[in-house]
Design a protein around this motif. Structure first.
Motif, PDB file in Angstrom:
ATOM      1  N   ASP A 111      -0.033 -24.224 -10.947  1.00 58.52           N
ATOM      2  CA  ASP A 111      -1.481 -24.425 -11.072  1.00 58.52           C
ATOM      3  C   ASP A 111      -2.231 -23.232 -10.514  1.00 58.52           C
ATOM      4  O   ASP A 111      -3.204 -22.766 -11.100  1.00 58.52           O
ATOM      5  CB  ASP A 111      -1.921 -25.692 -10.316  1.00 58.52           C
ATOM      6  N   ASP A 112      -1.781 -22.745  -9.356  1.00 56.95           N
ATOM      7  CA  ASP A 112      -2.472 -21.612  -8.751  1.00 56.95           C
ATOM      8  C   ASP A 112      -2.402 -20.386  -9.652  1.00 56.95           C
ATOM      9  O   ASP A 112      -3.375 -19.649  -9.785  1.00 56.95           O
ATOM     10  CB  ASP A 112      -1.874 -21.285  -7.380  1.00 56.95           C
ATOM     11  N   GLU A 113      -1.218 -20.146 -10.263  1.00 54.47           N
ATOM     12  CA  GLU A 113      -1.107 -18.955 -11.103  1.00 54.47           C
ATOM     13  C   GLU A 113      -1.995 -19.118 -12.349  1.00 54.47           C
ATOM     14  O   GLU A 113      -2.622 -18.174 -12.795  1.00 54.47           O
ATOM     15  CB  GLU A 113       0.368 -18.619 -11.427  1.00 54.47           C
ATOM     16  N   ILE A 114      -2.059 -20.341 -12.868  1.00 56.58           N
ATOM     17  CA  ILE A 114      -2.907 -20.573 -14.042  1.00 56.58           C
ATOM     18  C   ILE A 114      -4.394 -20.520 -13.662  1.00 56.58           C
ATOM     19  O   ILE A 114      -5.203 -19.899 -14.352  1.00 56.58           O
ATOM     20  CB  ILE A 114      -2.554 -21.917 -14.712  1.00 56.58           C
ATOM     21  N   ASN A 115      -4.734 -21.133 -12.519  1.00 52.41           N
ATOM     22  CA  ASN A 115      -6.142 -21.112 -12.100  1.00 52.41           C
ATOM     23  C   ASN A 115      -6.638 -19.696 -11.856  1.00 52.41           C
ATOM     24  O   ASN A 115      -7.799 -19.385 -12.120  1.00 52.41           O
ATOM     25  CB  ASN A 115      -6.344 -21.959 -10.839  1.00 52.41           C
ATOM     26  N   ALA A 116      -5.747 -18.855 -11.363  1.00 53.40           N
ATOM     27  CA  ALA A 116      -6.150 -17.464 -11.130  1.00 53.40           C
ATOM     28  C   ALA A 116      -6.542 -16.816 -12.464  1.00 53.40           C
ATOM     29  O   ALA A 116      -7.522 -16.073 -12.537  1.00 53.40           O
ATOM     30  CB  ALA A 116      -5.016 -16.695 -10.467  1.00 53.40           C
ATOM     31  N   LEU A 117      -5.789 -17.129 -13.515  1.00 50.02           N
ATOM     32  CA  LEU A 117      -6.124 -16.580 -14.835  1.00 50.02           C
ATOM     33  C   LEU A 117      -7.479 -17.100 -15.301  1.00 50.02           C
ATOM     34  O   LEU A 117      -8.296 -16.361 -15.846  1.00 50.02           O
ATOM     35  CB  LEU A 117      -5.069 -16.979 -15.873  1.00 50.02           C
ATOM     36  N   LEU A 131       3.631 -13.277 -12.976  1.00 47.44           N
ATOM     37  CA  LEU A 131       3.995 -14.601 -12.470  1.00 47.44           C
ATOM     38  C   LEU A 131       5.038 -14.500 -11.350  1.00 47.44           C
ATOM     39  O   LEU A 131       6.107 -15.110 -11.425  1.00 47.44           O
ATOM     40  CB  LEU A 131       4.553 -15.463 -13.611  1.00 47.44           C
ATOM     41  N   PRO A 132       4.746 -13.749 -10.278  1.00 43.92           N
ATOM     42  CA  PRO A 132       5.775 -13.547  -9.248  1.00 43.92           C
ATOM     43  C   PRO A 132       6.190 -14.833  -8.530  1.00 43.92           C
ATOM     44  O   PRO A 132       7.360 -15.003  -8.189  1.00 43.92           O
ATOM     45  CB  PRO A 132       5.145 -12.552  -8.278  1.00 43.92           C
ATOM     46  N   GLY A 167       2.835 -16.501 -23.293  1.00 41.92           N
ATOM     47  CA  GLY A 167       1.415 -16.606 -23.603  1.00 41.92           C
ATOM     48  C   GLY A 167       0.544 -16.319 -22.392  1.00 41.92           C
ATOM     49  O   GLY A 167      -0.445 -15.593 -22.483  1.00 41.92           O
ATOM     50  N   LEU A 168       0.910 -16.882 -21.246  1.00 43.60           N
ATOM     51  CA  LEU A 168       0.095 -16.676 -20.045  1.00 43.60           C
ATOM     52  C   LEU A 168       0.065 -15.206 -19.654  1.00 43.60           C
ATOM     53  O   LEU A 168      -0.969 -14.675 -19.256  1.00 43.60           O
ATOM     54  CB  LEU A 168       0.629 -17.524 -18.881  1.00 43.60           C
TER      55      LEU A 168
END
Ligand SMILES: Cc1cc2nc3c(=O)[nH]c(=O)nc-3n(C[C@H](O)[C@H](O)[C@H](O)COP(=O)(O)OP(=O)(O)OC[C@H]3O[C@@H](n4cnc5c(N)ncnc54)[C@H](O)[C@@H]3O)c2cc1C
Ligand SMILES: Cc1cc2nc3c(=O)[nH]c(=O)nc-3n(C[C@H](O)[C@H](O)[C@H](O)COP(=O)(O)OP(=O)(O)OC[C@H]3O[C@@H](n4cnc5c(N)ncnc54)[C@H](O)[C@@H]3O)c2cc1C
Ligand code: SF4
Ligand code: SF4
Ligand code: FES
Lengths: 471, 288
Positions: free
Chosen positions: A194-200, A85-86, A152-153
């Motif tokens: 959102d972007d970091e989550i969408n990437a996952l 999560l940078p 968790g992420l």
């Protein structure tokens, strides 16, 4: 060896007066020129103590070297091996106590702006598209992650990458944990999250919101009926503490969790475009001086309050908030009353809070954690006029989990007992990490715990696979 | 997204929804509630579980219109979806194994007591239901309540159906009739629950009421739902929603629920204006 510029390359920021009225991000970020200029301040030390200051051991020296060569993609790929999560951590890590706090340049000048560089690299990727990451062969084993905060992420991302079939279960209607409901837009834009989550999600992680673990689904159901072979619990420490003072349930008194959730998760700062309202009256007092208190105070300014005062029973030196947030709060007009403790909330006659009776404090002998304990000054009471109060004195683990999930050992303050290096709990196949284990800590510590647990889960499941193959 | 499989308009302002939510249908217990959102910018509103069908994977709720969000919810039709639905939340009702339990419901509470009555029936515990409404047309779910309770007493203000008078008068009558009453569970408007508490207190009968403070997350994270019970602060979403009626600080709860009155009125006004405009536009579109 380049000539070192004595001070950190400045971060362009929004004007304090203007920004104090909007939720747009305060720090604008580096451009490539600034990022490389800052990278050139690094001495490439033989003993890069910066790295040991980082809880997840990002090889900072190498990252910075790649940055100074304009190899931004490679630099980011290297960070991501340690920290998934940078974009978040570059913005919210308390760098002054961690990586930057140990930077050798900091001995004489300002430390290298490691957080700013990390953030730049993540934003660069957001702007220019990410590189595809190759995923391991599917392992055919299912892992459940409970809670979608940073722990968790991170665990989900790593396990997915290793080839496990990963589902994240989140109680709220949106993922991110404190990053979603606690840390405000102006510090961590939800687009970044959102972007970091969408990437996952693009990489294959399944996120199921509206699932309250222990209520909607139980541990036994996950493991015995639904075929999850391992579970990671990262449910955070979300239960707000109150002070049990007279008048604490008067109208207008919030926990910081409620105030921030209304604003961040529910979008109350955009009421009536969003349906959930929030009250932030003319004069607001915030009790406490951690990151949460700073966020609440700065949100109150933005939600239209004219006078926002942080009231803390200790002194400035004991404050736990990040320095940058504290400085930003001062610039935006937040006031501070150190060494003051509320003792009672006063009713305006209609059930609304109109005042907060406080007592001055002085610092006495150090307590068990070495901080000097505040003691009341006799006859020092006074009343602070307020229309709202935000109680921000910390959180504890939510009892919902332990009440509904028997068989997991808990500590006396309600946290889960888990091994430090693996996250292993008292139950086989069940791992835990983040604030639920440590109590309220930091994003990177939670992410680091998620990472270690992911690797322990991999070891555990590999062994299980081996045994199954032998049988 | 949670699909609405079936709806039934019960009164002009009360609507029943049967929603596909398999996990909740399986895990839910009488007395618990769910939190739902109508749309992506919407509020989270708590509603009590009226009925559960674990086989079909459905949850039934009954929503009474009081403000903007409940009106938006009740504008949804079969085939449409709730944006979010989380649950089951709160502690289940303690279902007695024996004795006589009287459930009292007013407004949406008449529906909310249904799951508890069904739970008691499954345990073969003797139950009576008392439901109140202004007039006969506003009595809801009479068929299902009659099915679930051993005895159903309908009360109307105008006497157009059943007993003429308030539910508390009927309750008093039942308590003093000689038939022993071991527990009372009341769900409905705050005034009704308060009146029930006042009715039962002199008789010393255990009385539970389902409190409805303002909630956000429903998981114990925000503290919006705090209520004072027996002098201690409790979070209704995780410690409740059912509490001992004699120990509740009702004044505080009534007062706290008024916190956002101005905003609620403004939201309702906006909703109604937008609604009128939409209807006018629809009418205009169908005009030749
Ligand atoms: C306002 C605020 C500001 C902060 N600022 C900073 C900062 O600037 N820098 C920093 O490093 N740290 C900061 N912190 C601390 C940091 O955010 C936390 O330490 C970190 O988020 C903990 O991560 P976590 O994964 O353990 O849990 P959390 O982020 O708390 O996430 C837990 C998730 O689990 C979910 N959950 C809980 N119970 C259940 C259940 N039963 N079933 C399903 N899901 C469940 C929750 O809804 C939540 O989404 C801040 C904290 C707050 C509150
Ligand atoms: C545990 C629990 C279970 C509930 N079960 C049901 C149910 O099964 N069916 C149902 O129709 N409603 C139920 N409610 C009440 C429902 O949540 C509220 O009516 C709803 O949130 C109102 O939203 P609104 O935007 O339509 O109205 P608002 O505009 O928010 O409020 C309009 C009016 O209703 C009052 N009001 C606000 N919040 C509440 C509240 N929580 N309870 C009662 N009145 C309120 C306000 O004071 C105002 O006068 C329950 C509440 C709780 C806490
Ligand atoms: S993760 Fe945090 S502590 Fe580690 S290098 Fe990045 S900003 Fe510094
Ligand atoms: S300690 Fe500072 S100067 Fe040395 S390598 Fe790390 S960032 Fe560079
Ligand atoms: S609704 Fe947030 S704690 Fe109960």
């Amino acid at each position: 060896m380049p000539v070192i510029s004595p001070s950190k390359t400045p971060m362009p920021v929004a004007d304090a007066k203007e920004r104090a009225k909007t939720f747009r991000e305060v720090n604008f970020g580096y451009d490539p020129r600034r990022a490389m200029q800052e990278a050139d301040r690094c001495l490439r030390c033989q003993d890069p103590t910066c790295q040991t200051g980082c809880p997840v051991n990002v090889p900072i020296r190498e990252v910075i070297h790649l940055t100074s060569q304009r190899r931004f993609d490679d630099a980011l790929a290297l960070i991501k091996r340690f920290n998934s999560l940078p974009g978040v951590c570059g913005r919210v890590c308390p760098q002054e106590n961690q990586c930057e706090g140990r930077c050798h340049v900091g001995d004489r000048f300002g430390p290298v702006g490691i957080g700013y560089i990390e953030r730049f690299l993540a934003d660069w990727e957001r702007l220019h598209g990410s590189q595809p990451v190759e995923k391991a062969e599917p392992k055919g084993q299912k892992v459940a992650i409970v809670g979608s905060g940073p722990s968790g992420l991170t665990a989900a991302g790593d396990l997915n990458h290793m080839g496990y079939d990963v589902t994240v279960f989140e109680a709220l209607h949106d993922a991110g944990g404190v990053l979603r409901y606690g840390i405000p837009e102006f510090r961590l834009p939800k687009d970044v999250l959102d972007d970091e989550i969408n990437a996952l999600v693009r990489a294959g992680v399944d996120i199921q919101c509206n699932v309250v673990f222990g209520k909607t689904l139980t541990l036994d159901q996950l493991m015995d009926e639904m075929g999850y072979e391992a579970v990671f619990i990262g449910t955070g420490a979300g239960l707000p503490r109150f002070m049990n003072l007279p008048g604490e349930n008067l109208n207008g008194i919030y926990s910081s969790n409620e105030f921030l959730t209304r604003i961040n998760l529910m979008g109350a700062y955009r009421f009536p475009d969003y349906d959930t309202p929030v009250k932030s009256g003319r004069r607001v007092a915030v009790i406490g001086a951690g990151n949460t208190a700073m966020d609440a105070a700065r949100c109150a300014m933005r939600a239209g309050s004219e006078e926002v005062t942080v009231v803390y029973r200790r002194s400035e030196a004991e404050m736990t908030a990040r320095v940058e947030e504290y400085e930003h709060a001062i610039e935006e007009g937040v006031q501070f009353k150190w060494l003051n403790n509320p003792i009672e909330f006063i009713d305006d006659g209609n059930g609304w809070v109109s005042g907060m009776r406080c007592q001055r404090m002085e610092l006495g002998e150090p307590d068990e954690d070495g901080r000097r304990r505040p003691v009341p000054v006799p006859d020092s009471e006074f009343v602070l006029d307020v229309n709202n109060v935000i109680v921000s004195i910390g959180t504890s683990p939510n009892p919902l989990l332990s009440r509904t999930t028997p068989g997991l050992d808990t500590t006396k303050w309600g946290g889960l007992v888990a091994e430090d290096d693996t996250g292993q709990t008292s139950r086989e196949g069940v791992f835990a990490g983040g604030d639920i284990v440590t109590g309220s800590a930091t994003v990177i510590l939670a992410a680091g715990a998620g990472k270690r647990a992911a690797s322990a889960i991999d070891t555990y499941l590999s062994q299980k696979r081996g045994e199954a193959a032998e049988a | 997204m949670f699909e609405i499989l079936h709806t039934r308009q019960l009164t002009p302002v009360t609507k029943l929804f049967e929603v596909a939510a398999p996990l909740v249908a399986k895990a839910g217990r009488p007395g618990q509630f769910v939190i739902l959102r109508v749309h992506g910018h919407g509020e989270r509103i708590p509603v009590t579980i009226t009925d559960l069908d674990p086989q079909a994977g459905t949850v039934t709720v009954v929503i009474q219109e009081v403000g903007a969000t409940s009106k938006m919810a009740n504008a949804l039709a079969e085939g449409e979806r709730f944006h979010d639905l989380a649950g089951p939340l709160g502690e289940p009702a303690p279902l007695r194994e024996k004795g006589h339990v009287v459930c009292v419901g007013g407004g949406f509470g008449a529906a909310a007591i249904l799951s508890i009555l069904k739970g008691l029936k499954a345990k073969a515990t003797h139950s009576s239901a008392i439901v109140g409404a202004r007039t006969a047309e506003l009595v809801i779910l009479e068929d299902r309540l009659r099915d679930a309770a051993d005895a159903l007493h309908i009360c109307t203000d105008d006497g157009s159906a059943g007993f003429k008078g308030l539910v508390t008068a009927k309750l008093e009558e039942l308590i003093t009739s000689g038939e022993p009453v071991d527990e009372i569970v009341a769900i409905g408007p705050m005034v009704m629950m308060r009146a029930v508490a006042a009715t039962t207190a002199p008789h010393g009968i255990a009385t539970l009421v389902s409190l409805d403070p303002i909630m956000i997350d429903g998981t114990g994270m925000c503290g919006a739902c705090r209520v004072t019970v027996d002098g201690r602060t409790q979070f209704a979403c995780i410690d409740g929603p059912l509490f001992d009626a004699t120990k509740i600080d009702f004044d505080e709860l009534v007062r706290r629920n008024k916190t956002y009155r101005d905003e609620e009125e403004a939201a309702l006004h906006r909703y109604e204006q937008a609604h009128c405009r939409a209807e006018e536009a629809a009418a205009a579109a169908t005009r030749p």
